[in-house]
Design a protein around this motif. Structure first.
Motif, PDB file in Angstrom:
ATOM      1  N   PRO A   1       0.814  -1.218   0.000  1.00  0.00           N
ATOM      2  CA  PRO A   1       0.000   0.000   0.000  1.00  0.00           C
ATOM      3  C   PRO A   1       0.846   1.266   0.000  1.00  0.00           C
ATOM      4  O   PRO A   1       0.544   2.222  -0.713  1.00  0.00           O
ATOM      5  CB  PRO A   1      -0.805  -0.134   1.290  1.00  0.00           C
ATOM      6  N   ALA A   2       1.926   1.234   0.772  1.00  0.00           N
ATOM      7  CA  ALA A   2       2.765   2.438   0.837  1.00  0.00           C
ATOM      8  C   ALA A   2       3.361   2.750  -0.536  1.00  0.00           C
ATOM      9  O   ALA A   2       3.447   3.917  -0.937  1.00  0.00           O
ATOM     10  CB  ALA A   2       3.885   2.233   1.846  1.00  0.00           C
ATOM     11  N   LEU A   3       3.729   1.685  -1.263  1.00  0.00           N
ATOM     12  CA  LEU A   3       4.315   1.904  -2.584  1.00  0.00           C
ATOM     13  C   LEU A   3       3.258   2.427  -3.543  1.00  0.00           C
ATOM     14  O   LEU A   3       3.525   3.287  -4.374  1.00  0.00           O
ATOM     15  CB  LEU A   3       4.895   0.599  -3.123  1.00  0.00           C
ATOM     16  N   LEU A   4       2.045   1.893  -3.403  1.00  0.00           N
ATOM     17  CA  LEU A   4       0.957   2.354  -4.258  1.00  0.00           C
ATOM     18  C   LEU A   4       0.772   3.853  -4.054  1.00  0.00           C
ATOM     19  O   LEU A   4       0.621   4.616  -4.999  1.00  0.00           O
ATOM     20  CB  LEU A   4      -0.326   1.595  -3.894  1.00  0.00           C
ATOM     21  N   TRP A   5       0.810   4.255  -2.802  1.00  0.00           N
ATOM     22  CA  TRP A   5       0.651   5.674  -2.474  1.00  0.00           C
ATOM     23  C   TRP A   5       1.756   6.483  -3.129  1.00  0.00           C
ATOM     24  O   TRP A   5       1.518   7.550  -3.688  1.00  0.00           O
ATOM     25  CB  TRP A   5       0.664   5.832  -0.955  1.00  0.00           C
ATOM     26  N   SER A   6       2.966   5.939  -3.118  1.00  0.00           N
ATOM     27  CA  SER A   6       4.074   6.692  -3.691  1.00  0.00           C
ATOM     28  C   SER A   6       3.986   6.730  -5.218  1.00  0.00           C
ATOM     29  O   SER A   6       4.673   7.505  -5.859  1.00  0.00           O
ATOM     30  CB  SER A   6       5.409   6.101  -3.252  1.00  0.00           C
ATOM     31  N   MET A   7       3.128   5.870  -5.790  1.00  0.00           N
ATOM     32  CA  MET A   7       2.992   5.879  -7.251  1.00  0.00           C
ATOM     33  C   MET A   7       1.824   6.741  -7.703  1.00  0.00           C
ATOM     34  O   MET A   7       1.438   6.732  -8.870  1.00  0.00           O
ATOM     35  CB  MET A   7       2.756   4.445  -7.757  1.00  0.00           C
ATOM     36  N   ARG A   8       1.243   7.483  -6.755  1.00  0.00           N
ATOM     37  CA  ARG A   8       0.011   8.205  -7.105  1.00  0.00           C
ATOM     38  C   ARG A   8       0.225   9.188  -8.248  1.00  0.00           C
ATOM     39  O   ARG A   8      -0.665   9.401  -9.056  1.00  0.00           O
ATOM     40  CB  ARG A   8      -0.555   8.898  -5.879  1.00  0.00           C
ATOM     41  N   ALA A   9       1.428   9.762  -8.327  1.00  0.00           N
ATOM     42  CA  ALA A   9       1.679  10.711  -9.408  1.00  0.00           C
ATOM     43  C   ALA A   9       1.590  10.005 -10.757  1.00  0.00           C
ATOM     44  O   ALA A   9       0.976  10.507 -11.691  1.00  0.00           O
ATOM     45  CB  ALA A   9       3.058  11.347  -9.239  1.00  0.00           C
ATOM     46  N   ALA A  10       2.212   8.808 -10.831  1.00  0.00           N
ATOM     47  CA  ALA A  10       2.195   8.071 -12.089  1.00  0.00           C
ATOM     48  C   ALA A  10       0.764   7.681 -12.442  1.00  0.00           C
ATOM     49  O   ALA A  10       0.359   7.726 -13.608  1.00  0.00           O
ATOM     50  CB  ALA A  10       3.070   6.826 -11.983  1.00  0.00           C
ATOM     51  N   ILE A  11      -0.034   7.287 -11.440  1.00  0.00           N
ATOM     52  CA  ILE A  11      -1.378   6.810 -11.733  1.00  0.00           C
ATOM     53  C   ILE A  11      -2.297   7.968 -12.103  1.00  0.00           C
ATOM     54  O   ILE A  11      -2.890   7.987 -13.179  1.00  0.00           O
ATOM     55  CB  ILE A  11      -1.958   6.045 -10.528  1.00  0.00           C
ATOM     56  N   PHE A  12      -2.394   8.954 -11.212  1.00  0.00           N
ATOM     57  CA  PHE A  12      -3.400   9.984 -11.433  1.00  0.00           C
ATOM     58  C   PHE A  12      -2.897  11.131 -12.292  1.00  0.00           C
ATOM     59  O   PHE A  12      -3.673  11.800 -12.954  1.00  0.00           O
ATOM     60  CB  PHE A  12      -3.933  10.494 -10.093  1.00  0.00           C
ATOM     61  N   GLY A  13      -1.598  11.352 -12.300  1.00  0.00           N
ATOM     62  CA  GLY A  13      -1.069  12.396 -13.169  1.00  0.00           C
ATOM     63  C   GLY A  13      -0.913  11.897 -14.589  1.00  0.00           C
ATOM     64  O   GLY A  13      -1.686  12.237 -15.487  1.00  0.00           O
ATOM     65  N   LEU A  14       0.057  11.008 -14.748  1.00  0.00           N
ATOM     66  CA  LEU A  14       0.357  10.472 -16.071  1.00  0.00           C
ATOM     67  C   LEU A  14      -0.851   9.724 -16.634  1.00  0.00           C
ATOM     68  O   LEU A  14      -1.193   9.875 -17.809  1.00  0.00           O
ATOM     69  CB  LEU A  14       1.560   9.533 -15.958  1.00  0.00           C
ATOM     70  N   GLY A  15      -1.502   8.938 -15.785  1.00  0.00           N
ATOM     71  CA  GLY A  15      -2.643   8.142 -16.247  1.00  0.00           C
ATOM     72  C   GLY A  15      -3.767   9.018 -16.768  1.00  0.00           C
ATOM     73  O   GLY A  15      -4.276   8.809 -17.868  1.00  0.00           O
ATOM     74  N   ALA A  16      -4.148  10.021 -15.983  1.00  0.00           N
ATOM     75  CA  ALA A  16      -5.242  10.902 -16.402  1.00  0.00           C
ATOM     76  C   ALA A  16      -4.851  11.652 -17.663  1.00  0.00           C
ATOM     77  O   ALA A  16      -5.641  11.772 -18.612  1.00  0.00           O
ATOM     78  CB  ALA A  16      -5.582  11.877 -15.283  1.00  0.00           C
ATOM     79  N   ALA A  17      -3.605  12.153 -17.690  1.00  0.00           N
ATOM     80  CA  ALA A  17      -3.152  12.896 -18.865  1.00  0.00           C
ATOM     81  C   ALA A  17      -3.225  12.010 -20.102  1.00  0.00           C
ATOM     82  O   ALA A  17      -3.636  12.457 -21.174  1.00  0.00           O
ATOM     83  CB  ALA A  17      -1.726  13.394 -18.654  1.00  0.00           C
ATOM     84  N   GLN A  18      -2.843  10.745 -19.936  1.00  0.00           N
ATOM     85  CA  GLN A  18      -2.859   9.835 -21.072  1.00  0.00           C
ATOM     86  C   GLN A  18      -4.279   9.666 -21.597  1.00  0.00           C
ATOM     87  O   GLN A  18      -4.549   9.846 -22.778  1.00  0.00           O
ATOM     88  CB  GLN A  18      -2.286   8.471 -20.661  1.00  0.00           C
ATOM     89  N   LEU A  19      -5.201   9.310 -20.703  1.00  0.00           N
ATOM     90  CA  LEU A  19      -6.555   8.984 -21.145  1.00  0.00           C
ATOM     91  C   LEU A  19      -7.219  10.192 -21.794  1.00  0.00           C
ATOM     92  O   LEU A  19      -7.790  10.101 -22.881  1.00  0.00           O
ATOM     93  CB  LEU A  19      -7.380   8.486 -19.953  1.00  0.00           C
ATOM     94  N   ILE A  20      -7.098  11.332 -21.143  1.00  0.00           N
ATOM     95  CA  ILE A  20      -7.759  12.527 -21.665  1.00  0.00           C
ATOM     96  C   ILE A  20      -7.051  13.017 -22.928  1.00  0.00           C
ATOM     97  O   ILE A  20      -7.682  13.229 -23.971  1.00  0.00           O
ATOM     98  CB  ILE A  20      -7.774  13.642 -20.587  1.00  0.00           C
ATOM     99  N   GLY A  21      -5.743  13.143 -22.839  1.00  0.00           N
ATOM    100  CA  GLY A  21      -4.990  13.667 -23.975  1.00  0.00           C
ATOM    101  C   GLY A  21      -5.145  12.803 -25.207  1.00  0.00           C
ATOM    102  O   GLY A  21      -5.519  13.283 -26.286  1.00  0.00           O
TER     103      GLY A  21
END
Ligand SMILES: Cc1cc2nc3c(=O)[nH]c(=O)nc-3n(C[C@H](O)[C@H](O)[C@H](O)COP(=O)(O)O)c2cc1C
Lengths: 620, 225
Positions: A77-97
C-alpha cells in the motif's frame, strides 16, 4: 464448432501454442506474438479449428485478472501511495490527452462528434496483458518505463467504471440500456454496492485472509493451498462482476492488501503458472478473433486506421511522458509500449453498440482495428528496439522502491540456527529475505515485526520469488537433511551467482553438501560444543587464554582432518577406516597436547625454558 | 564473506596457502612457487584505511614476485598457525612488514605474530638460523607529520628510534635491515599525495626484488619446518 469436446479444444489450443510460441521466441519475436499467431491460425477465420471465441475469451480474461493480482502482491500500500503521481497524473493525462487526439482524428475522418468522443475514449485504452507481458520479457517492467506504463494502465482500469456510466449518454437515439452487466443495480445503489465491495476486499484482505491461509498452511496440503489461492482470486472476480466493476481492478486491490502478508511469496509461486497459461489463452483468443473476412474486404482501410491509431497513441504518449520529465529514450519506449488498443475496448465496444451509441458496423470495424493493433504491437516494439531507440539508453535499472526491494541474502529456514546467522547478517545492514515452513514460528516472528515468508525453500519458483536471481548469498539453515541437499542442488543449478552457505548435520552431511556444490558448510553442533568445552577447561583450572588457545587449536586440527578425509568420502569402507585411524590419531594428538599444553606446545611463544637452558649451557 | 571460516574449498585458496595432504603429525606442506618477497600487511580495519589500502592495492599486480599475506584477514581470531607461518617465512628472501604506527609500535596482531612465530630454535638461538640472510623491510604509516618526530615535536624522538625494536629483532635473527619506508602525516595527505606515495612504494619493492642475487638460494622447499 468443429470440435465440441473440451478435451479436443484443449488439445488444439495447447498444440497451437506449443508449436507457435517456441518458434516465435526463437525467432526473436517474443511469446506474445507467438500466441497471437497461433490463435490466428486456429481461429474461425483461418483453419477453423476453434469456434465461438466469446466463451473462451471470458475465461481467458481471467488471465488478466490473475496478472493484476500478482502485480498487486508486489505493490505494498505504501508503494501504491508513492505511485500516485504516475497513476493519477500520467494516467489521467494519457486517457484525456490521447482520447481527445483520437476523437479529433475521427472527426477529421468525418464522424459525428458523439461517435468520435466514444471512439476516443474506447481506443485510448491500452492492453494490460500485452504491455506488461512484453515489458516483462524485455526486463523493463520494474524500471522507470514499467512504472509509468503500469500507472497508466491502472488508471485506465479505474476509469472503466465512470466510462460505463458516461458513454451511454452519447447515444444518438436513446435506447434503454440492454447490455448493462450490473443486473439491475442502478444509480446510488450501484455506487453503494461498489463501495461495499471495495471495503469488503480491503477489510477481508487485511483481517480475514491471513488467518485462513495460516489455517490452510498448517494442514501442509499443497493442493488445497493452491485451491484456496485460486478461490480467493475467483471470489474477488465474481464479487467485482456482481457490482459491475473491473475484475482486474478488484484483483489488483486484493493483491495489494495481501502484499504484506507472510504467505505472499507462496501465493505468488502457486498462482504464477495459471497466469502464464491463461494469459497465453487470452492472446490466442485475441488472435483467433481476428476477423479475416472483414480484413479481406477492407484490407487497406483497416491497416491504415490501425497504423494511424498506433502512430497517434505512440507519439502523443511519448509527448505526455516527456512532459512528465521522463528522459527521451524512456518516454519513447513508454509511447511504443502503450500504442495498441486494449482488451477493454472489446467490452466497451459491445457495450456502446448495445447502448445505441455506435452502429454495429462501426463496432466491428473498431474491434478489427484493436485486434490488429494488438497483433502488431510486438512487431512495432521489435522495430523500436532495433531502430527507434537511437542512442537514448532505456533505463532498465529498477527505480528504487518502485516495487519490492531485492534482498542481498536469502535465509532458508529461520529456526534456531537460521535466526542466529540471519540476525547477525541483518544487524549489519544487509537486506535479508526469510523463508520458513513453520507457521507458529512465522507468527511469533511477525509479532516482533519481522518480514518473513511462508514457503518451502526447495521450490524453484519460491526461491525466485524470494529474490534468488539478484541475491548474493543463500544461507541454508533448514532442519531437514535431505531438503538441504536438494536445495543446494537447485540453487547451484539455477542461480550460479549465489554463494551457498549451508548448515550441516554432521561430518557426512557436510561432505554431501560440499559435493552438491555448497561453498561453505558449518556443522551445526561444532562451535557450540567447542565453546562449552572451552568453558569446561576454564572451570577445570586452565587460564582463560590457555583454554581459548586449546579450543582454537582443536578447531584447526579438526578442520584439517575434515579436509584430509574429503577425498575418501565416497569410498564407504575407506572412509570409515580412515576416520577410525584419524580418530585414533586425533586422540593421540589430543592427549599429547593436553599433557604438553599445560606447560608448553601451544604456549611455545611464551615458553622461555629453551632459551634459559641454552644460556645455562653457554655459561658453563 | 571473508569472515566465514575457510571450511569450503573456495575460501581456503584465498586466505591460506594450499595445504596438501600431510602426515598424521599435521605438518603443513606449502605449495611450490618462485616468489621471493613476502608482504605481510597488518591493519585491523582495512576497510577504513586510506593509505595502507592504497599501498596494498598499488602492488597487488606484482603477484608473480610477491606473496601477499593479509594478517588480520587470516587470523582475525588471533589464532595463528605457527607451522604454516614459519614455513612461509622460510620460503621467501625478502620480508616486508607493512603496518600503520599504533602507539609507537605495531598493531597488536603483528606483535602477536612475532611472539608466536619467531621462536627460539627457529628464528634465534643456537639452532635458530632459518631466517639468516634474509632482508627485513618495515613499511610504516604514521599520523604524525615529519616535524612531530623531532626533538621539539610532539613525539620527541625520530621515527627510527621507534623502529629500534624491529631493527634489533632483525639483527638478533640474522636478517639484513633495509632502510624503512615511511609515510608521515596520514591525516592530512590528499589523494594525489597518496598516489605519489603508492608509486614510490611500488618502485621501492621492485628495486628490492631486482637487487636480489640470482643465486636462487631458497626457492620454495616442500618440507615442513
Ligand atoms: C590506536 C591508534 C594509535 C595510533 N598511534 C599513533 C602513533 O603513535 N603515532 C602516529 O604518528 N600515529 C598514530 N596513529 C595514527 C595512525 O598511524 C594513522 O591513522 C595510520 O597510519 C593511517 O593509515 P591508514 O590510512 O592505512 O589507516 C594511531 C592511530 C590509532 C588508531
Amino acid at each position: 464448432m468443429s470440435t465440441d469436446t473440451v478435451l479436443m479444444q484443449a488439445l488444439v489450443y495447447l498444440l497451437a501454442s506449443v508449436i507457435a510460441v517456441p518458434i516465435a521466441k526463437r525467432a526473436g519475436l517474443g511469446s506474445v506474438l507467438g500466441y497471437l499467431i497461433a490463435g490466428a491460425a486456429i481461429g474461425p477465420f483461418a483453419l477453423h479449428l476453434v469456434g465461438n471465441q466469446a466463451d473462451v475469451m471470458r475465461f481467458a480474461e481471467f488471465g488478466v485478472v490473475i496478472l493484476l493480482f500478482l502485480i498487486g502482491l508486489e505493490v505494498r500500500p505504501a508503494l501504491l501511495w508513492s505511485m500516485r503521481a504516475a497513476i493519477f497524473g500520467l494516467g489521467a493525462a494519457q486517457l484525456i490527452g490521447i482520447g481527445l487526439c483520437i476523437a479529433a482524428a475521427a472527426m477529421a475522418l468525418g464522424l459525428d462528434w458523439r461517435h468520435a468522443a466514444a471512439i476516443g475514449a474506447i481506443l485510448a485504452m491500452s492492453s494490460t496483458a500485452i504491455v506488461l507481458q512484453t515489458l516483462d520479457e524485455k526486463g523493463l517492467r520494474r524500471g522507470a518505463v514499467g512504472s509509468a506504463a503500469f500507472g497508466v494502465l491502472l488508471f485506465q482500469d479505474l476509469s472503466v467504471i465512470p466510462l460505463l456510466v458516461l458513454l451511454p449518454m452519447l447515444a444518438v437515439v436513446p435506447v434503454v440500456a440492454v447490455a448493462g452487466a450490473d443486473g439491475g443495480l442502478h444509480g446510488w445503489w450501484h455506487a453503494l454496492a461498489v463501495l461495499a465491495a471495495v471495503l469488503a476486499i480491503v477489510a477481508g484482505g487485511r483481517y480475514l485472509i491471513g488467518p485462513i491461509f495460516r489455517f490452510i498452511a498448517a494442514t501442509r496440503l499443497r493442493e488445497i493451498y493452491t485451491a484456496t489461492a485460486l478461490l480467493l482470486v475467483i471470489g474477488v472476480t465474481a464479487l467485482m462482476q456482481l457490482v459491475g466493476m473491473s475484475p482486474a481492478l478488484g484483483a489488483f486491490l486484493a493483491g495489494v492488501m495481501l502484499a504484506e502478508n507472510e504467505f505472499r511469496r507462496e501465493l505468488e509461486a502457486d498462482i504464477e503458472p495459471f497466469r502464464g497459461l491463461l494469459l497465453g489463452l487470452f492472446f490466442i483468443t485475441v488472435g483467433a478473433s481476428l476477423d479475416f473476412g472483414l480484413l479481406m474486404r477492407h484490407p487497406v482501410l483497416i491497416l491504415a486506421l490501425t497504423l494511424g491509431l498506433m502512430a497517434i497513441k505512440a507519439v502523443a504518449m511519448s509527448g505526455i511522458a516527456r512532459a512528465f520529465r521522463m528522459p527521451w529514450g524512456d518516454a519513447r519506449t513508454v509511447g511504443v509500449a502503450l500504442c495498441q488498443g486494449g482488451e477493454f475496448a472489446f467490452v466497451l465496444v459491445g457495450f456502446v453498440v448495445g447502448a445505441g451509441v455506435l452502429t454495429s458496423e462501426l463496432g466491428r470495424m473498431l474491434n478489427a482495428v484493436v485486434a490488429v493493433s494488438m497483433v502488431l504491437t510486438p512487431l512495432v516494439f521489435l522495430l523500436h528496439e532495433r531502430f527507434g531507440q537511437g542512442n537514448a539508453e532505456v533505463s532498465t535499472a529498477a527505480v528504487p522502491d518502485a516495487f519490492d526491494e531485492t534482498a542481498d541474502v536469502i535465509i532458508a529456514g529461520f529456526g534456531r540456527f537460521g535466526q542466529i546467522a540471519g540476525r547477525l547478517i541483518a544487524a549489519n545492514g544487509f537486506r535479508t529475505s526469510l523463508l520458513d515452513v513453520s507457521v507458529s514460528q512465522i507468527e511469533l516472528l511477525r509479532r516482533f515485526g519481522r518480514r518473513i515468508h511462508y514457503g518451502d525453500a526447495t521450490r524453484l519458483d519460491l526461491l525466485r520469488a524470494a529474490g534468488a536471481e539478484k541475491a548474493r548469498l543463500l544461507v541454508i539453515a533448514i532442519d531437514d537433511r535431505e531438503k538441504a541437499l536438494e536445495l543446494v542442488e537447485t540453487a547451484k543449478q539455477y542461480f550460479p551467482q549465489l554463494t551457498i552457505l549451508a548448515r550441516a548435520w554432521d561430518r557426512r552431511h557436510a561432505y554431501e553438501l560440499l559435493d552438491r556444490g555448497a561453498d561453505v558448510v558449518e556443522r551445526e553442533t561444532f562451535e557450540g560444543g567447542l565453546a562449552l568445552g572451552r568453558i569446561g577447561l576454564q572451570r577445570l583450572g586452565l587460564r582463560a587464554n590457555q583454554a581459548l588457545r586449546a579450543a582454537n587449536l582443536f578447531r584447526r586440527q579438526d578442520r584439517r582432518l575434515f579436509d584430509e578425509l574429503m577425498p575418501l568420502r565416497d569410498d564407504e569402507d575407506g572412509f570409515i577406516l580412515a576416520s577410525r585411524q584419524s580418530q585414533a590419531t586425533l586422540d593421540q594428538l589430543l592427549s599429547a597436547e593436553l599433557q604438553e599444553s599445560v606447560t608448553s606446545d601451544r604456549d611455545r611463544g611464551w615458553d622461555t625454558s629453551s632459551v634459559a637452558e641454552e644460556m645455562r649451557d653457554a655459561a658453563e | 564473506m571473508k569472515s566465514f571460516w575457510p571450511f569450503g574449498r573456495r575460501k581456503r585458496v584465498i586466505a591460506k596457502p594450499r595445504l596438501a595432504a600431510s602426515g598424521p603429525s599435521g605438518g603443513p606442506v606449502l605449495e611450490r612457487h618462485n616468489r621471493r618477497m613476502l608482504l605481510i600487511l597488518a591493519h585491523p580495519a582495512l576497510q577504513r584505511s586510506r593509505v595502507n589500502a592504497a599501498l596494498y592495492a598499488a602492488v597487488a599486480d606484482m603477484a608473480d614476485d610477491v606473496t601477499f599475506h593479509d594478517l588480520y584477514e587470516s587470523y582475525a581470531d588471533f589464532s595463528i598457525d605457527v607451522e604454516v607461518e614459519q614455513q612461509r617465512l622460510a620460503d621467501h628472501d625478502l620480508i616486508i612488514l607493512q603496518f600503520p604506527m599504533y602507539w609507537y609500535a605495531t598493531p597488536a596482531l603483528l606483535k602477536e605474530w612475532l611472539d608466536m612465530v619467531w621462536l627460539h630454535g627457529f628464528a634465534y638461538g643456537r639452532s635458530g638460523t632459518r631466517l639468516h640472510g634474509k632482508t627485513l623491510l618495515c613499511a610504516v604509516t604514521t599520523g604524525g607529520e615529519p616535524e612531530a618526530y623531532t626533538p621539539s615535536g610532539s613525539n620527541r624522538f625520530p621515527i627510527a628510534e621507534f623502529l629500534r625494536p624491529m631493527e634489533a629483532t632483525a639483527y638478533l635473527c640474522g636478517l639484513a635491515w633495509a632502510e624503512p619506508f615511511i609515510i608521515h602525516d596520514t591525516f592530512q595527505i590528499d589523494d594525489a599525495g597518496i598516489a605519489i606515495q603508492a608509486a614510490r612504494y611500488r618502485k621501492r619493492l621492485a628495486e628490492l626484488i631486482a637487487a636480489l642475487p640470482v643465486t636462487n638460494s631458497a626457492p620454495a622447499t616442500a618440507t615442513a619446518a
